[in-house]
Design a protein around this motif. Structure first.
Motif, short mmCIF file in Angstrom:
data_model
loop_
_atom_site.label_atom_id
_atom_site.label_comp_id
_atom_site.label_asym_id
_atom_site.label_seq_id
_atom_site.Cartn_x
_atom_site.Cartn_y
_atom_site.Cartn_z
N LEU A 21 41.59 23.51 36.76
CA LEU A 21 42.77 22.75 37.11
C LEU A 21 43.99 23.47 36.77
O LEU A 21 45.16 23.56 37.63
N ILE A 22 43.97 24.22 35.84
CA ILE A 22 45.42 25.02 35.31
C ILE A 22 45.42 26.23 36.31
O ILE A 22 46.45 26.45 36.75
N VAL A 25 46.77 24.89 39.52
CA VAL A 25 48.11 24.75 39.61
C VAL A 25 48.75 26.00 39.50
O VAL A 25 49.88 26.02 40.15
N LYS A 79 54.60 22.38 35.71
CA LYS A 79 53.43 21.93 36.59
C LYS A 79 52.12 22.07 35.74
O LYS A 79 51.39 21.15 35.42
N VAL A 80 52.10 23.25 34.70
CA VAL A 80 50.92 23.53 33.83
C VAL A 80 51.12 22.32 32.88
O VAL A 80 50.26 21.69 32.53
N THR A 82 52.27 19.28 33.19
CA THR A 82 51.78 18.08 33.83
C THR A 82 50.31 17.99 33.64
O THR A 82 49.83 17.02 33.44
N ALA A 83 49.84 19.23 34.21
CA ALA A 83 48.11 19.29 34.14
C ALA A 83 47.64 19.11 32.79
O ALA A 83 46.71 18.29 32.44
N LEU A 113 40.38 12.49 36.07
CA LEU A 113 40.74 13.77 36.78
C LEU A 113 40.63 14.00 38.16
O LEU A 113 41.69 14.65 38.78
N MET A 122 48.85 16.14 39.32
CA MET A 122 48.84 17.16 38.27
C MET A 122 49.41 18.56 38.64
O MET A 122 50.16 19.14 37.76
N ASN A 123 49.86 18.70 39.86
CA ASN A 123 50.48 19.89 40.61
C ASN A 123 51.70 19.42 40.92
O ASN A 123 52.17 19.39 42.08
#
Length: 470
Positions: A21-22, A25, A79-80, A82-83, A113, A122-123
């Motif tokens: 996920l990171i 992003v 954004k990271v 937020t993730a 998730l 999350m982005n």
């Protein structure tokens, strides 16, 4: 499978999910939505330069405070962050599922998730994921007997999103039925703290939270919609597998509540009631055109962990009846796999700029060579973000415009205006005609999409660059 081993496996799984996920992003140059995500970033990014922003009602004071450091690393850094919040919210949902003795509690983690709307947000630099993070911790505190910590924590929820004022009274039922009177009193802590801070340092009004509520009025431009607006969008918000489990979960809960209410008090009071009050509030606001609601589907991200717990509850009885560990684990792996692939079927990752974001980006590239000698006026917050300009320093750029009927007011000769077909006519109340039919402006360049984009069924989207001439 023994519990310690299962916990370690879930930790490894969420660590793998975190890497994926990171990475998504990090390599995404676009955002699912424009506007608010950029505004929240800018408010947090420049709050140290303009301290009054820490008490900006629209920006949400606690959100601004918590994001003020990550935003110094740029929009990607925010954004990271937020993730990471989203991943933590998912992990806390798993811990709550363990508290509630769910079978295979890790399922809740993946439901959160990979719910499509949670996944894409999350982005972003939006408030919803932080709100979800905050709610999960509040529930965990109370389920583990940490009454005072949970009350103080929960009391700050409205300063992430205003709906916190709606959820606090609902969740207060839990300490009420447990006769925790001090806990009930402490639920006002956050409001008292921010009322005093605002009264002393910026607003000079101890009731500023009420008097300056940005959602107290109705924005008629946004219109209204159906009562079932959010329910009908289940595929985009939760995904079909999640939605099916959710319906089953509600069915089981309704059936069981009649004869087992005592055993279900925690999930009903701390999960089911807050979720449905939140959903009903936003359904009402959109159907009636109240509270400046725009029917944004993303608001449900705020209570995604609660929806995930309800959906997981719907699987409990089915999983309990499986006697074979191999069969049980096979079913769980299959279900989780279906949930995980859902958002990838709806969205292309990494996320690219939307067509409207790309047009704004091209306009920004066009004006970059002129930054040193021309002030920039804009409607879309993407402009100062990409130009790395402080939007609260009105000597270098400013949001347009104070008088939509006479946009030239406050401008100097050769100033540049980046007008867009979304924020210009809507939030700015300034259609393109106000520039096209104005002798004080000259159209320098227009960026038009390959395929027609309509905004709010009113205007065809384009981006135009005007120069002021006096």
């Amino acid at each position: 499978m023994n519990e310690p081993l299962e916990k370690r496996i879930n930790f490894v799984l969420i660590a793998v999910a975190a890497i994926v996920l990171i990475a998504i992003v990090w390599f995404s140059d676009g955002a699912y939505q424009s506007g608010d995500t950029f505004q929240h970033y800018l408010i947090s990014r420049y709050a140290f330069d303009h301290p009054y922003l820490f008490l900006d009602h629209w920006g949400k004071p606690l959100f601004t405070l918590l994001y003020s450091l990550p935003t110094q690393l740029g929009y990607t850094g925010a954004k990271v962050f937020t993730a990471l919040l989203g991943l933590t919210a998912a992990w806390m949902t798993y811990r709550i599922a363990r508290n509630l003795h769910f079978v295979k509690p890790g399922i809740s983690m993946f439901l959160v998730l990979f719910a499509p709307m949670f996944f894409v947000h999350m982005n972003s630099c939006m408030t919803e994921v932080l709100f979800a993070f905050w709610v999960t911790w509040a529930i965990w505190f109370w389920l583990n007997g940490k009454w005072i910590a949970g009350a103080i924590w929960l009391s700050f929820l409205p300063f992430i999103r205003t709906e916190g004022f709606i959820l606090i009274p609902v969740m207060a039922i839990w300490p009420l039925i447990n006769k925790k009177w001090i806990t009930l009193l402490l639920l006002s802590t956050g409001t008292i703290v921010y009322s005093v801070l605002g009264g002393l340092f910026h607003h000079h009004d101890f009731l500023w939270i009420i008097h300056e509520n940005p959602y107290a009025f109705n924005n008629v431009l946004y219109g209204s919609g159906e009562w079932l607006h959010f329910v009908k969008a289940n595929k985009v918000i939760w995904g079909i597998p999640f939605s099916i489990c959710f319906v089953v979960g509600i069915g089981y809960l309704m059936y069981r509540t009649v004869c087992e209410f005592e055993n279900l008090k925690a999930i009903i009071v701390l999960v089911v009631l807050p979720f449905f009050v939140f959903l009903c509030f936003h359904s009402f606001a959109w159907a009636m055109g109240k509270f400046s609601s725009n029917g944004e589907l993303r608001v449900l991200v705020s209570v995604m962990p609660l929806a995930a717990l309800i959906a997981h509850y719907g699987l409990n009885d089915i999983l309990r009846k499986v006697n074979s560990p191999v069969m049980l684990n096979s079913i769980v792996v299959l279900m989780v796999s279906v949930v995980v692939i859902t958002p990838f079927q709806l969205y292309h990752v990494p996320f690219k700029r939307t067509e409207s974001q790309q047009l704004v980006h091209e306009a920004i590239e066009f004006v970059k060579p002129h930054l040193s000698s021309h002030k920039i006026h804009y409607f879309d917050a993407q402009v100062p973000l990409e130009l790395n300009l402080d939007p609260f320093d009105f000597n270098v750029c400013s949001e347009c415009c104070a008088n939509p009927l006479k946009p030239e007011e406050g401008m100097k000769e050769y100033d540049l205006v980046i007008w867009d077909g979304h924020f210009g006519p809507m939030e700015g109340n300034c259609p393109a005609d106000n520039f096209d039919q104005n002798v004080h402006f000259k159209l320098l360049k227009e960026f038009v999409p390959e395929k027609e984009i309509k905004m709010f069924d009113r205007v065809n989207y384009s981006v135009r660059i005007y120069q002021c001439k006096k």
